[in-house]
Design a protein around this motif. Structure first.
Motif, PDB file in Angstrom:
ATOM      1  N   PRO A 179       8.228   2.765  -0.362  1.00  0.00           N
ATOM      2  CA  PRO A 179       8.106   3.671  -1.341  1.00  0.00           C
ATOM      3  C   PRO A 179       7.257   3.135  -2.568  1.00  0.00           C
ATOM      4  O   PRO A 179       7.074   3.790  -3.614  1.00  0.00           O
ATOM      5  CB  PRO A 179       9.405   4.221  -1.852  1.00  0.00           C
ATOM      6  CG  PRO A 179      10.169   3.085  -1.629  1.00  0.00           C
ATOM      7  CD  PRO A 179      10.003   2.422  -0.453  1.00  0.00           C
ATOM      8  N   CYS A 180       7.016   1.786  -2.542  1.00  0.00           N
ATOM      9  CA  CYS A 180       6.359   1.040  -3.478  1.00  0.00           C
ATOM     10  C   CYS A 180       5.619  -0.037  -3.217  1.00  0.00           C
ATOM     11  O   CYS A 180       5.641  -0.209  -1.810  1.00  0.00           O
ATOM     12  CB  CYS A 180       7.363   0.747  -4.649  1.00  0.00           C
ATOM     13  SG  CYS A 180       8.328  -0.694  -4.130  1.00  0.00           S
ATOM     14  N   SER A 181       4.838  -0.887  -4.039  1.00  0.00           N
ATOM     15  CA  SER A 181       4.079  -2.074  -3.294  1.00  0.00           C
ATOM     16  C   SER A 181       5.099  -2.997  -2.809  1.00  0.00           C
ATOM     17  O   SER A 181       6.035  -3.134  -3.407  1.00  0.00           O
ATOM     18  CB  SER A 181       3.284  -2.625  -4.613  1.00  0.00           C
ATOM     19  OG  SER A 181       2.411  -1.690  -5.081  1.00  0.00           O
ATOM     20  N   VAL A 182       4.643  -3.801  -1.890  1.00  0.00           N
ATOM     21  CA  VAL A 182       5.358  -5.031  -1.039  1.00  0.00           C
ATOM     22  C   VAL A 182       4.668  -6.016  -1.256  1.00  0.00           C
ATOM     23  O   VAL A 182       3.287  -6.371  -1.049  1.00  0.00           O
ATOM     24  CB  VAL A 182       5.521  -4.463   0.209  1.00  0.00           C
ATOM     25  CG1 VAL A 182       6.510  -5.518   0.901  1.00  0.00           C
ATOM     26  CG2 VAL A 182       6.113  -2.989   0.526  1.00  0.00           C
ATOM     27  N   GLY A 183       5.416  -7.225  -1.419  1.00  0.00           N
ATOM     28  CA  GLY A 183       4.792  -8.574  -1.290  1.00  0.00           C
ATOM     29  C   GLY A 183       5.814  -9.357  -0.407  1.00  0.00           C
ATOM     30  O   GLY A 183       6.717  -9.345  -0.433  1.00  0.00           O
ATOM     31  N   VAL A 242       1.284 -24.812  -0.703  1.00  0.00           N
ATOM     32  CA  VAL A 242       0.971 -23.843  -1.482  1.00  0.00           C
ATOM     33  C   VAL A 242       1.542 -22.512  -0.908  1.00  0.00           C
ATOM     34  O   VAL A 242       1.444 -22.117   0.269  1.00  0.00           O
ATOM     35  CB  VAL A 242      -0.738 -23.539  -1.462  1.00  0.00           C
ATOM     36  CG1 VAL A 242      -0.814 -22.398  -2.281  1.00  0.00           C
ATOM     37  CG2 VAL A 242      -1.250 -24.586  -1.791  1.00  0.00           C
ATOM     38  N   SER A 243       2.406 -21.995  -1.633  1.00  0.00           N
ATOM     39  CA  SER A 243       3.145 -20.708  -1.434  1.00  0.00           C
ATOM     40  C   SER A 243       2.184 -19.626  -1.303  1.00  0.00           C
ATOM     41  O   SER A 243       1.041 -19.711  -2.228  1.00  0.00           O
ATOM     42  CB  SER A 243       4.281 -20.432  -2.446  1.00  0.00           C
ATOM     43  OG  SER A 243       5.418 -21.409  -2.225  1.00  0.00           O
ATOM     44  N   VAL A 244       2.402 -18.563  -0.612  1.00  0.00           N
ATOM     45  CA  VAL A 244       1.433 -17.336  -0.591  1.00  0.00           C
ATOM     46  C   VAL A 244       2.190 -16.186  -0.790  1.00  0.00           C
ATOM     47  O   VAL A 244       3.532 -15.985  -0.230  1.00  0.00           O
ATOM     48  CB  VAL A 244       0.783 -17.600   0.749  1.00  0.00           C
ATOM     49  CG1 VAL A 244      -0.246 -16.209   0.902  1.00  0.00           C
ATOM     50  CG2 VAL A 244       0.112 -18.757   1.121  1.00  0.00           C
ATOM     51  N   LEU A 245       1.690 -15.281  -1.522  1.00  0.00           N
ATOM     52  CA  LEU A 245       2.310 -14.146  -1.871  1.00  0.00           C
ATOM     53  C   LEU A 245       1.084 -13.156  -1.251  1.00  0.00           C
ATOM     54  O   LEU A 245       0.151 -12.755  -1.772  1.00  0.00           O
ATOM     55  CB  LEU A 245       2.525 -13.766  -3.089  1.00  0.00           C
ATOM     56  CG  LEU A 245       3.388 -12.325  -3.553  1.00  0.00           C
ATOM     57  CD1 LEU A 245       4.796 -12.261  -2.764  1.00  0.00           C
ATOM     58  CD2 LEU A 245       3.439 -11.832  -5.151  1.00  0.00           C
ATOM     59  N   VAL A 246       1.684 -12.246  -0.196  1.00  0.00           N
ATOM     60  CA  VAL A 246       0.577 -11.148   0.461  1.00  0.00           C
ATOM     61  C   VAL A 246       1.076  -9.999  -0.154  1.00  0.00           C
ATOM     62  O   VAL A 246       2.231  -9.474   0.166  1.00  0.00           O
ATOM     63  CB  VAL A 246       0.721 -11.326   1.756  1.00  0.00           C
ATOM     64  CG1 VAL A 246      -0.246 -10.448   2.405  1.00  0.00           C
ATOM     65  CG2 VAL A 246       0.296 -12.443   2.166  1.00  0.00           C
ATOM     66  N   VAL A 247       0.078  -9.314  -0.765  1.00  0.00           N
ATOM     67  CA  VAL A 247       0.542  -7.958  -1.430  1.00  0.00           C
ATOM     68  C   VAL A 247      -0.044  -6.711  -0.736  1.00  0.00           C
ATOM     69  O   VAL A 247      -1.330  -6.742  -0.400  1.00  0.00           O
ATOM     70  CB  VAL A 247       0.039  -8.093  -2.886  1.00  0.00           C
ATOM     71  CG1 VAL A 247       0.451  -6.772  -3.835  1.00  0.00           C
ATOM     72  CG2 VAL A 247       0.597  -9.402  -3.591  1.00  0.00           C
ATOM     73  N   GLN A 248       0.794  -5.710  -0.582  1.00  0.00           N
ATOM     74  CA  GLN A 248       0.353  -4.549  -0.047  1.00  0.00           C
ATOM     75  C   GLN A 248       0.469  -3.271  -1.034  1.00  0.00           C
ATOM     76  O   GLN A 248       1.777  -3.155  -1.663  1.00  0.00           O
ATOM     77  CB  GLN A 248       0.980  -3.942   0.936  1.00  0.00           C
ATOM     78  CG  GLN A 248       0.599  -2.574   1.400  1.00  0.00           C
ATOM     79  CD  GLN A 248       1.274  -2.091   2.820  1.00  0.00           C
ATOM     80  OE1 GLN A 248       1.217  -2.493   3.785  1.00  0.00           O
ATOM     81  NE2 GLN A 248       2.391  -1.162   2.546  1.00  0.00           N
ATOM     82  N   GLN A 249      -0.474  -2.673  -1.450  1.00  0.00           N
ATOM     83  CA  GLN A 249      -0.401  -1.461  -2.460  1.00  0.00           C
ATOM     84  C   GLN A 249       0.202  -0.541  -2.154  1.00  0.00           C
ATOM     85  O   GLN A 249      -0.238   0.025  -0.971  1.00  0.00           O
ATOM     86  CB  GLN A 249      -1.669  -1.087  -3.402  1.00  0.00           C
ATOM     87  CG  GLN A 249      -1.425  -0.390  -4.506  1.00  0.00           C
ATOM     88  CD  GLN A 249      -2.743  -0.178  -5.529  1.00  0.00           C
ATOM     89  OE1 GLN A 249      -3.821  -0.081  -4.799  1.00  0.00           O
ATOM     90  NE2 GLN A 249      -2.495  -0.160  -6.801  1.00  0.00           N
ATOM     91  N   TYR A 250       1.123   0.301  -2.798  1.00  0.00           N
ATOM     92  CA  TYR A 250       1.649   1.468  -2.139  1.00  0.00           C
ATOM     93  C   TYR A 250       0.564   2.501  -2.499  1.00  0.00           C
ATOM     94  O   TYR A 250      -0.179   2.469  -3.723  1.00  0.00           O
ATOM     95  CB  TYR A 250       2.753   2.022  -3.249  1.00  0.00           C
ATOM     96  CG  TYR A 250       3.172   3.397  -2.931  1.00  0.00           C
ATOM     97  CD1 TYR A 250       3.644   3.849  -1.564  1.00  0.00           C
ATOM     98  CD2 TYR A 250       3.078   4.288  -3.746  1.00  0.00           C
ATOM     99  CE1 TYR A 250       4.319   5.111  -1.494  1.00  0.00           C
ATOM    100  CE2 TYR A 250       3.381   5.667  -3.644  1.00  0.00           C
ATOM    101  CZ  TYR A 250       3.828   6.061  -2.411  1.00  0.00           C
ATOM    102  OH  TYR A 250       4.318   7.538  -2.133  1.00  0.00           O
ATOM    103  N   VAL A 251       0.084   3.258  -1.394  1.00  0.00           N
ATOM    104  CA  VAL A 251      -1.051   4.284  -1.557  1.00  0.00           C
ATOM    105  C   VAL A 251      -0.769   5.569  -1.521  1.00  0.00           C
ATOM    106  O   VAL A 251      -1.535   6.373  -1.021  1.00  0.00           O
ATOM    107  CB  VAL A 251      -2.070   3.542  -0.490  1.00  0.00           C
ATOM    108  CG1 VAL A 251      -2.440   2.259  -0.514  1.00  0.00           C
ATOM    109  CG2 VAL A 251      -1.220   3.870   1.062  1.00  0.00           C
ATOM    110  N   GLY A 252       0.348   5.868  -1.887  1.00  0.00           N
ATOM    111  CA  GLY A 252       0.725   7.418  -1.891  1.00  0.00           C
ATOM    112  C   GLY A 252       0.345   7.987  -3.127  1.00  0.00           C
ATOM    113  O   GLY A 252       0.469   9.222  -3.345  1.00  0.00           O
ATOM    114  N   VAL A 253      -0.250   7.115  -3.956  1.00  0.00           N
ATOM    115  CA  VAL A 253      -0.583   7.521  -5.463  1.00  0.00           C
ATOM    116  C   VAL A 253      -2.198   7.442  -5.537  1.00  0.00           C
ATOM    117  O   VAL A 253      -2.401   6.399  -5.368  1.00  0.00           O
ATOM    118  CB  VAL A 253       0.255   6.831  -6.491  1.00  0.00           C
ATOM    119  CG1 VAL A 253      -0.133   7.353  -7.908  1.00  0.00           C
ATOM    120  CG2 VAL A 253       1.870   7.015  -6.439  1.00  0.00           C
ATOM    121  N   GLY A 254      -2.609   8.551  -5.828  1.00  0.00           N
ATOM    122  CA  GLY A 254      -4.105   8.627  -5.915  1.00  0.00           C
ATOM    123  C   GLY A 254      -4.727   7.852  -7.249  1.00  0.00           C
ATOM    124  O   GLY A 254      -3.622   7.353  -8.079  1.00  0.00           O
TER     125      GLY A 254
END
Length: 829
Positions: free
Chosen positions: A601-605, A781-793
């Motif tokens: 329900p929100c952004s994920v890393g 090197v650590s990596v943070l892969v981010v996905q934006q929550y796209v239910g919000v315009g």
């Protein structure tokens, strides 16, 4: 079998020498000898109960039900109707060996139940649980008294009083271990309702033991009441001796063992022998042998010793020997004895009134404590859980001839029926009050710079903790924008009771952990609480999710929704090995990550942990981290940039934003709507590229204008034409950074990553994320892969909130996480 195995008036001949066979080649039938016969019986019992567990699993039935039903199937009610089966597999001469072994298993199992029970919970529970436990016992007990007159006694030697006591206790008991399992399956273990139910069941269990000891004392001594008094007094003396003499002796043993060392074999052996001795003493004084084992388990102090005992015994006892006890109960249950409409009518009435009695008693108390009616009814239903204690009471009653075959069969059916309807009934009745408040701050990009930043951190093992803490510290908690961290320890729900006993409120007393899972939980929580004390502007709230891996993402997503989190951080399913490679820790973690990405329900890393200066704590005045954001374009990359921007405000952080711009030679593949992410099980989205490009330009422009004079921020544009040049550009900066933040780039089809997805190991990380997480890339090197929550315009208007996240659909947030434009490819609803 009913006639063949009536032991009351048959004389059974045992051949003391016929233990092992000479072999079939010498003309021996192995089933005439006691050892091969016992092995066959044990195998049959275990196989039948396992098959029943498998069949009843979709109906969400506790294991106890499968074991009792398995026993009934083998008994005179079903298979035992065949005389041949009864006399070949369960002949009367084998019953003695079978019952002896079953009781040994029972002895050790109740010892383990005692070890796992935490008496301090009772001290802390307060009046509410005590009142609920008592109310849930008194009413069914009264009903039990009424039924005992209805069913009537058969044995003339037994007083009506003893019969009443047995019947009443059997109806009013609640099984604590079974209840704990049901609560975890229903995901109620962390709720207030779950806590009240657990502590009430614990108190109820204690009362049941006292009443059972009393009932046995009365049943065994029909002649004089004086003998009963002696039994009760000696039982009390036994308990006192164990509390004041044996417990200190065990505490002394524990003190002799240095912390962190394993317990010597001698001590463990001594305790295991102690179980037998305790059983022998209580049997000798006139109560049941399991009473002694249970008391002995209770006095063992919580801590590593308990863990060692549980880990050594649990699988063997509860997997092999305990089903024997239920099988014995099933072999004694002859449903055909309940004949005629009247008997079945009375049985139905018992089931109805005993359940209603518990629900009514619980409801009265819960209303008095101003709990909602639905919660009261749910609590009442949960308190109806029957299990092992019930079977012990009934078996003892049958042994003492207090209960005849008809009463015994009726009570076993009551136990099975009542326990089996609990899970489905609670699922229907209890819908936790969910607040459907649509919240807008579901992404980092949309969250206000001066508001609280809420992060849900998922942790599997303590290994993930140092990097996550450093990442949170780098996220720049300030007075203006404090960080609220919800730490969720993910624990797999197994059949073992030990995983269940995690209650975070108990750790304040500084007691040692009860088992390995709780010890891990304690390490994780202590680390985060320590961080909370040393860092300003951070609040930490520890929680635990205990559920099967297949539904764990529901716990994570529901919690994020409830707590209105902006960002979920979840560890990657691979961890770094000593030589710098990456190895998978648990394949189930990958499935959880994929489900969270699809349903969040929100952004994920997703955090690929390769250490983030794990040893050094960030001081505000030193440059501690060099962070790089790789920007290709799209919603996920904008989210990655937003997070990097937030971090760059920390005085100790240097941020480099590398934007990749397609060169003239780059083939324009954006028109192709093929999806290169390849893995059909992952939700992936094709974006509206022109609109996205415009949003990218605006956001990057805003970022550059606002940070034009900031020396700690470096913005670089890199012109690349294909995947190879992209990789070369990333490799040129990898040695000088501690953390890469990249967007997952779901559905982005770009010439800059062309060819990178052809051999991707983990498509859920996207092309670049997968490249950075692979074993042959930078080791430090650590990596943070981010996905934006796209239910919000783009303007922050909600595109819909979930209707019923509580439903156990595989993708219950799925419709929220799709873009409004095209249907996602690679995803079949």
């Amino acid at each position: 079998m009913a006639d063949a195995n009536e032991s009351e008036d048959s004389i059974v001949c045992y051949a003391p020498t016929m233990i092992t066979t000479n072999g079939i080649w010498q003309g021996d039938n192995p089933l005439d000898y006691s050892l091969p016969l016992f092995i066959l019986q044990l195998t049959l019992v275990v196989v039948v109960t396992r098959v029943m567990v498998y069949i009843l699993r979709p109906l969400r039935q506790p294991r106890v039900i499968s074991e009792i039903v398995g026993g009934i199937l083998l008994g005179p009610s079903v298979l035992g109707r065949s005389k041949m089966f009864a006399n070949t597999i369960f002949p009367l001469r084998s019953v003695m060996v079978l019952e002896t072994m079953a009781n040994v298993g029972l002895l050790y199992f109740l010892f383990l139940v005692g070890v796992e029970m935490d008496m301090s919970v009772i001290k802390r529970t307060g009046r509410k649980s005590l009142a609920i436990a008592l109310a849930g016992m008194i009413l069914p007990f009264i009903f039990g008294v009424g039924f005992s007159f209805l069913l009537g006694t058969k044995g003339g030697a037994i007083t009506q009083g003893t019969y009443i006591l047995f019947f009443g206790v059997a109806l009013s008991v609640t099984a604590f271990p079974v209840l704990a399992r049901i609560l975890a399956e229903l995901k109620l273990i962390n709720t207030e309702l779950g806590r009240v139910a657990m502590s009430s069941a614990l108190i109820n269990d204690m009362c049941a033991w006292v009443l059972l000891a009393l009932a046995i004392a009365l049943a065994e001594n029909r002649s004089t009441s004086l003998a009963s008094l002696w039994v009760v007094l000696s039982s009390v003396a036994f308990v006192l001796v164990y509390i004041f003499i044996v417990r200190p002796a065990i505490a002394w043993m524990i003190r002799r063992t240095p912390e962190g060392e394993t317990y010597s074999e001698f001590y463990i052996c001594l305790i295991l022998t102690g179980v037998m001795i305790s059983g022998f003493i209580t049997d000798a004084i006139g109560t049941h042998s399991v009473f002694g084992a249970f008391v002995f388990g209770l006095i063992i102090p919580n801590g590593p010793l308990g863990v060692t005992l549980i880990e050594k015994l649990e699988d063997f006892i509860s997997g092999l020997l305990l089903p024997l006890y239920f099988a014995i109960s099933g072999l004694r249950t002859d449903i055909s004895k309940i004949s005629g409409a009247t008997s079945w009518g009375i049985l139905g009435l018992i089931i109805l009134l005993s359940s209603v009695g518990k629900i009514a008693g619980t409801l009265i108390v819960s209303t008095f404590y101003q709990m909602p009616i639905r919660e009261g009814i749910t609590l009442g239903l949960l308190m109806n859980t029957k299990g092992l204690v019930e079977m012990i009471i009934l078996n003892v009653g049958k042994d003492q001839k207090v209960l005849d075959d008809k009463s015994f069969a009726a009570m076993v059916i009551v136990a099975v029926f009542v326990t089996s309807i609990i899970t489905p009934a609670v699922t229907v009745i209890y819908r936790p009050a969910r607040r459907f408040v649509p919240y807008k701050r579901r992404t980092i990009q949309r969250s206000k710079p001066d508001a609280e930043f809420r992060v849900l951190v998922c942790v599997h093992t303590p290994r993930n903790v140092p990097t996550i803490i450093n990442l949170l510290e780098a996220s720049n908690p300030t007075k203006k924008s404090p960080i609220c961290v919800y730490v969720l320890h993910l624990v797999e729900l197994t059949g073992r009771a030990s995983a269940m006993l995690i209650v975070h409120n108990t750790r304040k007393s500084g007691r040692p952990a009860l088992n390995r899972t709780q010890a891990q939980s304690d390490h994780i929580i202590n680390a985060f609480e320590n961080y909370e004390q040393h860092a300003g502007c951070v609040t930490v709230q520890p929680l635990t999710a205990i559920s099967p891996y297949s539904t764990m993402h529901e716990d994570i997503c529901n919690l994020a929704e409830d707590k209105r989190a902006t960002f979920i951080i979840i560890p990657f399913h691979k961890q770094q090995t000593v030589d710098g490679g990456m190895e998978a820790t648990n394949p189930a973690f990958r499935m959880i990550n994929q489900n969270v990405l699809a349903n969040s329900p929100c952004s994920v890393g997703i955090l690929v942990d390769r250490g983030l200066n794990g040893s050094t704590r960030l001081a505000a005045n030193q440059v501690a981290h060099h962070i790089a954001v790789l920007f290709f374009g799209g919603a996920d990359d904008r989210e990655a940039l937003a997070y990097g921007w937030r971090m760059s405000e920390h005085p100790g952080i240097n941020l480099m934003v590398m934007r990749f711009v397609p060169g003239e030679e780059a083939i324009d593949t954006t028109a192709r709507s093929t999806n290169e992410l390849g893995d059909s099980s992952i939700l992936s989205i094709v974006t509206d590229s022109d609109k996205d490009k415009q949003l990218d330009e605006e956001y990057v422009k805003e970022f550059r204008i606002k940070n034009a004079n900031d020396e700690s921020i470096l913005y670089v544009e890199k012109v690349v034409n294909n995947g190879e040049e992209t990789v070369a550009a990333i490799r040129s900066i990898d040695s000088s950074h501690d953390l890469f933040i990249v967007g997952r780039g779901q559905g982005m089809i770009s010439p800059l990553t062309a060819g990178l997805t052809d051999w991707s190991e983990c498509p859920e990380l996207g092309a670049i994320g997968d490249l950075l997480a692979s074993s042959d890339f930078a080791a430090t090197v650590s990596v943070l892969v981010v996905q934006q929550y796209v239910g919000v315009g783009p303007q922050g208007e909600g595109l819909g909130t979930p209707d019923s996240p509580g439903d156990s659909n595989d993708l219950q947030f799925g419709h929220m996480n799709r873009r409004s434009s095209p249907q996602p490819r690679g995803y079949s609803p």
